[in-house]
Design a protein around this motif. Structure first.
Motif, PDB file in Angstrom:
ATOM      1  N   ASN A 178       0.811  -1.216   0.000  1.00 47.37           N
ATOM      2  CA  ASN A 178       0.000   0.000   0.000  1.00 47.37           C
ATOM      3  C   ASN A 178       0.842   1.262   0.000  1.00 47.37           C
ATOM      4  O   ASN A 178       0.433   2.292  -0.527  1.00 47.37           O
ATOM      5  N   LYS A 179       2.023   1.192   0.590  1.00 45.40           N
ATOM      6  CA  LYS A 179       2.913   2.345   0.646  1.00 45.40           C
ATOM      7  C   LYS A 179       4.319   1.885   0.295  1.00 45.40           C
ATOM      8  O   LYS A 179       5.044   1.353   1.131  1.00 45.40           O
ATOM      9  N   CYS A 180       4.699   2.076  -0.949  1.00 47.63           N
ATOM     10  CA  CYS A 180       6.023   1.688  -1.412  1.00 47.63           C
ATOM     11  C   CYS A 180       6.721   2.935  -1.950  1.00 47.63           C
ATOM     12  O   CYS A 180       6.095   3.777  -2.602  1.00 47.63           O
ATOM     13  N   TYR A 181       8.013   3.040  -1.682  1.00 50.24           N
ATOM     14  CA  TYR A 181       8.741   4.255  -2.039  1.00 50.24           C
ATOM     15  C   TYR A 181       9.934   3.988  -2.957  1.00 50.24           C
ATOM     16  O   TYR A 181      10.847   4.807  -3.027  1.00 50.24           O
ATOM     17  N   GLY A 182       9.883   2.856  -3.662  1.00 51.14           N
ATOM     18  CA  GLY A 182      10.920   2.585  -4.645  1.00 51.14           C
ATOM     19  C   GLY A 182      11.330   1.139  -4.676  1.00 51.14           C
ATOM     20  O   GLY A 182      10.786   0.286  -3.969  1.00 51.14           O
ATOM     21  N   THR A 183      12.315   0.855  -5.523  1.00 52.54           N
ATOM     22  CA  THR A 183      12.814  -0.509  -5.662  1.00 52.54           C
ATOM     23  C   THR A 183      14.235  -0.481  -6.202  1.00 52.54           C
ATOM     24  O   THR A 183      14.649   0.471  -6.878  1.00 52.54           O
ATOM     25  N   GLN A 283      28.884 -13.266 -17.159  1.00 53.46           N
ATOM     26  CA  GLN A 283      27.594 -12.618 -16.950  1.00 53.46           C
ATOM     27  C   GLN A 283      27.792 -11.185 -16.480  1.00 53.46           C
ATOM     28  O   GLN A 283      28.670 -10.902 -15.663  1.00 53.46           O
ATOM     29  N   TYR A 284      26.967 -10.285 -16.993  1.00 54.40           N
ATOM     30  CA  TYR A 284      27.029  -8.883 -16.627  1.00 54.40           C
ATOM     31  C   TYR A 284      25.667  -8.434 -16.112  1.00 54.40           C
ATOM     32  O   TYR A 284      24.633  -8.736 -16.715  1.00 54.40           O
ATOM     33  N   ASP A 285      25.684  -7.724 -15.003  1.00 58.10           N
ATOM     34  CA  ASP A 285      24.462  -7.228 -14.373  1.00 58.10           C
ATOM     35  C   ASP A 285      24.514  -5.721 -14.265  1.00 58.10           C
ATOM     36  O   ASP A 285      25.600  -5.125 -14.137  1.00 58.10           O
ATOM     37  N   LEU A 286      23.352  -5.102 -14.304  1.00 54.52           N
ATOM     38  CA  LEU A 286      23.233  -3.653 -14.161  1.00 54.52           C
ATOM     39  C   LEU A 286      22.305  -3.347 -12.993  1.00 54.52           C
ATOM     40  O   LEU A 286      21.129  -3.730 -13.020  1.00 54.52           O
ATOM     41  N   ASP A 287      22.817  -2.681 -11.960  1.00 58.04           N
ATOM     42  CA  ASP A 287      21.992  -2.277 -10.826  1.00 58.04           C
ATOM     43  C   ASP A 287      21.153  -1.063 -11.198  1.00 58.04           C
ATOM     44  O   ASP A 287      21.682  -0.076 -11.735  1.00 58.04           O
ATOM     45  N   ILE A 288      19.856  -1.119 -10.928  1.00 60.19           N
ATOM     46  CA  ILE A 288      18.972   0.025 -11.125  1.00 60.19           C
ATOM     47  C   ILE A 288      18.197   0.257  -9.836  1.00 60.19           C
ATOM     48  O   ILE A 288      17.613  -0.671  -9.272  1.00 60.19           O
ATOM     49  N   LEU A 289      18.213   1.481  -9.367  1.00 57.36           N
ATOM     50  CA  LEU A 289      17.516   1.883  -8.153  1.00 57.36           C
ATOM     51  C   LEU A 289      16.627   3.083  -8.456  1.00 57.36           C
ATOM     52  O   LEU A 289      17.071   4.057  -9.061  1.00 57.36           O
ATOM     53  N   TRP A 299      11.302  11.523  -7.555  1.00 56.09           N
ATOM     54  CA  TRP A 299      11.659  10.116  -7.677  1.00 56.09           C
ATOM     55  C   TRP A 299      12.986  10.023  -8.416  1.00 56.09           C
ATOM     56  O   TRP A 299      13.068  10.304  -9.602  1.00 56.09           O
ATOM     57  N   TRP A 300      14.034   9.623  -7.705  1.00 56.71           N
ATOM     58  CA  TRP A 300      15.381   9.582  -8.259  1.00 56.71           C
ATOM     59  C   TRP A 300      15.673   8.251  -8.944  1.00 56.71           C
ATOM     60  O   TRP A 300      15.158   7.198  -8.552  1.00 56.71           O
ATOM     61  N   LEU A 301      16.534   8.305  -9.952  1.00 55.12           N
ATOM     62  CA  LEU A 301      17.016   7.137 -10.682  1.00 55.12           C
ATOM     63  C   LEU A 301      18.519   7.011 -10.500  1.00 55.12           C
ATOM     64  O   LEU A 301      19.263   7.976 -10.697  1.00 55.12           O
ATOM     65  N   GLN A 302      18.948   5.815 -10.102  1.00 54.22           N
ATOM     66  CA  GLN A 302      20.366   5.497 -10.021  1.00 54.22           C
ATOM     67  C   GLN A 302      20.642   4.288 -10.918  1.00 54.22           C
ATOM     68  O   GLN A 302      19.903   3.305 -10.872  1.00 54.22           O
ATOM     69  N   VAL A 303      21.674   4.351 -11.746  1.00 53.85           N
ATOM     70  CA  VAL A 303      22.038   3.264 -12.653  1.00 53.85           C
ATOM     71  C   VAL A 303      23.505   2.930 -12.447  1.00 53.85           C
ATOM     72  O   VAL A 303      24.368   3.812 -12.549  1.00 53.85           O
ATOM     73  N   VAL A 308      21.431   9.434 -11.780  1.00 55.01           N
ATOM     74  CA  VAL A 308      21.234   9.899 -13.158  1.00 55.01           C
ATOM     75  C   VAL A 308      20.362  11.144 -13.214  1.00 55.01           C
ATOM     76  O   VAL A 308      20.592  12.062 -14.007  1.00 55.01           O
ATOM     77  N   GLY A 309      19.323  11.219 -12.381  1.00 57.49           N
ATOM     78  CA  GLY A 309      18.382  12.324 -12.406  1.00 57.49           C
ATOM     79  C   GLY A 309      17.096  11.901 -11.737  1.00 57.49           C
ATOM     80  O   GLY A 309      17.066  10.904 -11.006  1.00 57.49           O
ATOM     81  N   TYR A 310      16.011  12.628 -12.009  1.00 58.15           N
ATOM     82  CA  TYR A 310      14.775  12.365 -11.268  1.00 58.15           C
ATOM     83  C   TYR A 310      13.546  12.762 -12.064  1.00 58.15           C
ATOM     84  O   TYR A 310      13.589  13.600 -12.973  1.00 58.15           O
TER      85      TYR A 310
END
Length: 414
Positions: A178-183, A283-289, A299-303, A308-310
């Motif tokens: 019900n109340k989520c603030y990101g992933t 294998q290569y992985d990319l973290d996204i927050l 809402w901020w974006l991290q890669v 990166v921005g918002y």
């Protein structure tokens, strides 16, 4: 059961809204062949999208990267952002209860970095070309999604869910809160084979609130995709998307419309990613927050560990407060859905496991105390499991994770 139904309703309405591109042959149209009115419309769009650069970098993959002053980016064409003060960095980052969640095993770069970097106080923007616009269904719909209808999904999501997934196949996990603030999650990078130009394949996260039926669905989306009709090639590319009205009028891919405010001068949204995982190999992985910065509401974006921005809070309605659902997984779109051999993920089914099937690991949600925690419950959805499927699990090193993907058309997939 009721919780699962609610979760899947939110999932279904969030996933299925991609426009049908015009046939690939339409891209052969040139400006000389256009009517004067159409030529003017294309040039007007290009003037709005392609801001005057302070520097330009030619990428080995054919992209042109324009380094545009951070204050001149497309975001500030949005009427709600005319007097917006740029938040150059987030107030703080979500706290992690497990240091393993912060580990990225291999660095990720973008192809254009081989020929240079953008200077400070600028942002890299992939230049939009005439041929990019001509591949869209219409000039006005360039870079936008559009609702489509599908056969009834009542058996999955209840009688009130709209029929919106025509041409789309998913293999996803969903968490309802019900109340989520990101992933945050780590996305395994692949380059799936695309059967036809109009098809696409992707791996992404969705942060959603509102509903499609109320025409007020809010989404924040980020991940990687292979989409020839969008980019003109089959490269694996970083992408973002947003909407506040169920994809009807607002929102777009990448920086194709006013909205997302970029602050990073090293990451080009829409740019090619490298290196890519190989079957049975490295294998290569990319973290996204993605997370809500409480003091600003943005809402901020991290890669890959880089801010990166918002998305400014003011461009949303429900997401000005919080999200109610988070999803992770893969999606394939094709006009020939069910008959396409476009791959999802690595093109192999989840049961093949690490190094062979695509994965998303360390799937976390941000709670009201700005802490990354395990999702309280994960539900899985795959409309055609014999074409594309998904499996979930938990481990000490990977937390909550999924394997997903498939080859598409095969003897068991109609």
């Amino acid at each position: 059961m009721a919780a699962m139904r609610t979760c899947l309703v939110a999932l279904v309405v969030a996933l299925g809204f991609l426009f049908l591109e015009r046939p690939a042959t339409a891209a052969a149209e040139t400006t000389a062949e256009m009517s004067a009115e159409r030529r003017q419309e294309v040039q007007s769009l290009l003037r709005r999208l392609n801001k005057t650069p302070l520097a330009t970098i030619q990428s080995p993959d054919g992209d042109i990267i324009d380094c545009v002053h951070v204050s001149k980016q497309p975001a500030f064409d949005h009427p709600l952002l005319k007097n917006h003060t740029i938040q150059m960095r987030p107030s703080y980052h979500p706290r992690s209860l497990n240091q393993n969640y912060n580990i990225t095993t291999n660095p990720i770069t973008q192809t254009w970095h081989q020929n240079g970097k953008c200077p400070e106080n600028t942002i890299p923007i992939r230049r939009t070309m005439v041929e990019d616009v001509l591949r869209a269904s219409s000039i006005s719909r360039y870079g936008k999604k559009r609702p489509r209808s599908i056969p009834n999904l009542n058996s999955i999501s209840g009688p009130d869910t709209p029929n919106v997934l025509n041409g789309h196949k998913h293999a996803v996990a969903a968490a309802q809160d019900n109340k989520c603030y990101g992933t945050k999650a780590s996305f395994n990078l692949w380059q799936p084979t695309i059967a036809r130009t109009n098809d696409f394949s992707l791996s992404q996260l969705w942060v959603t609130a509102g509903s499609y039926s109320g025409n007020d669905l809010n989404t924040i989306e980020a991940g990687w995709q292979v989409y020839p009709a969008m980019y003109g090639d089959s490269n694996t590319r970083l992408f973002i998307y947003w909407t506040r009205d169920a994809y009807e009028h607002t929102g777009c891919y990448n920086l194709g419309c006013p909205g997302f405010v970029q602050t990073n001068n090293q990451i080009a949204i829409g740019g090619s990613l490298s290196p890519i995982s190989t079957y049975g190999g490295t294998q290569y992985d990319l973290d996204i927050l993605v997370w809500k910065d409480a003091p600003s509401g943005n809402w901020w974006l991290q890669v890959g560990g880089n801010d990166v921005g918002y998305w400014p809070s003011s461009i949303f309605s429900y997401l000005q407060d919080s999200a109610s659902s988070v999803e992770w997984g893969g999606e394939v779109f094709s006009p020939d859905a069910g008959q396409t051999s476009t791959q999802m993920g690595s093109g192999h089914f989840p049961n093949e496991g690490f190094g062979k099937a695509s994965h998303i690991k360390n799937m976390l949600v941000v709670d009201s105390s700005n802490t990354l925690r395990l999702p309280s419950g994960v539900n899985l959805l795959a409309e055609q499991s014999n074409c594309y499927n998904v499996q979930s699990g938990t481990s000490v090193d990977w937390g909550t994770y999924i394997y997903f993907g498939g080859p598409g058309k095969n003897p068991n997939c109609p």
